[in-house]
Design an enzyme around this catalytic site. Sequence first.
Site, PDB file in Angstrom:
ATOM      1  N   ASP A 115      27.159   0.003  -4.772  1.00 56.60           N
ATOM      2  CA  ASP A 115      27.378   0.851  -5.948  1.00 56.60           C
ATOM      3  C   ASP A 115      28.522   1.831  -5.724  1.00 56.60           C
ATOM      4  OD1 ASP A 115      26.477   2.021  -8.582  1.00 56.60           O
ATOM      5  OD2 ASP A 115      26.191   3.765  -7.274  1.00 56.60           O
ATOM      6  N   GLU A 134       8.558  -1.168   4.366  1.00 56.31           N
ATOM      7  CA  GLU A 134       9.269   0.111   4.232  1.00 56.31           C
ATOM      8  C   GLU A 134      10.603   0.069   4.960  1.00 56.31           C
ATOM      9  OE1 GLU A 134       5.389   0.775   2.737  1.00 56.31           O
ATOM     10  OE2 GLU A 134       6.055  -0.242   4.558  1.00 56.31           O
ATOM     11  N   HIS A 142       0.829  -1.201   0.000  1.00 55.31           N
ATOM     12  CA  HIS A 142       0.000   0.000   0.000  1.00 55.31           C
ATOM     13  C   HIS A 142       0.869   1.258   0.000  1.00 55.31           C
ATOM     14  CE1 HIS A 142      -2.696  -3.134   1.538  1.00 55.31           C
ATOM     15  NE2 HIS A 142      -3.683  -2.401   1.063  1.00 55.31           N
TER      16      HIS A 142
END
Length: 226
Positions: free
Chosen positions: A196, A182, A145
């Site tokens: 990265d 989350e 959601h």
Amino acid sequence: MMSMFRSVLPRVTRSNGWRCFSTGIPYDDIAELNKEMESIFGESPSSSPLGSSPPQQPVQPAYEAEDSQPVLTHTDRSGQAKMVDVSPKEDSKRVAIASCRVLLGQKVFNLVASNEIAKGDVLTVAKIAGITGAKQTSNLIPLCHNINLSHVRVDLSLNEEDSSVVIEGEATTSGKTGVEMEAMTAVAIAGLTVYDMCKAASKDICITDVCLQHKSGGKSGSWSRN
């Protein structure tokens, strides 16, 4: 006639009326024998496997799923994916904490610790990336959601013992559904950002142990990893 009964029936006894017991005899033959017995003895045999009613099939017990069994809420009755309708749920404060670890190796660890990675400050960039990732969770995970987050925290620390970056993320909201995804997205994106930033120095970096550490709020209440 009696010789016919003896040849067909395994046993015929009389006790307060004739009762016949047999197995493996066709139903039509049984009915015919009952008629013959009634004409001879003047009474019908009592209820038995030779009675006039066909044998009853045993009733199979109906088994119901136990309420305690866990269910997958993101699938419908036919097994298709669905987004859970959370509208009936009550609003509550919900908090989730997750963590992960990025194994750098000694060489890269030294570069990060001394802030000598060519791309810049690894820990600061990864922190911002983790916060941004938490806010984008519903765009990355299809059935999540779109949650209004009231707070996101991402902390990164260097661990000399295993030459790693330890990442912890926390997400908070007041609403109808939890923020576990989350919090885990925050630490996963932060970990990927560390990779990265450091990949030019080493391809051997490993992101591991992405997991939920704690959650609170909602119907299920609080949970913590032991």
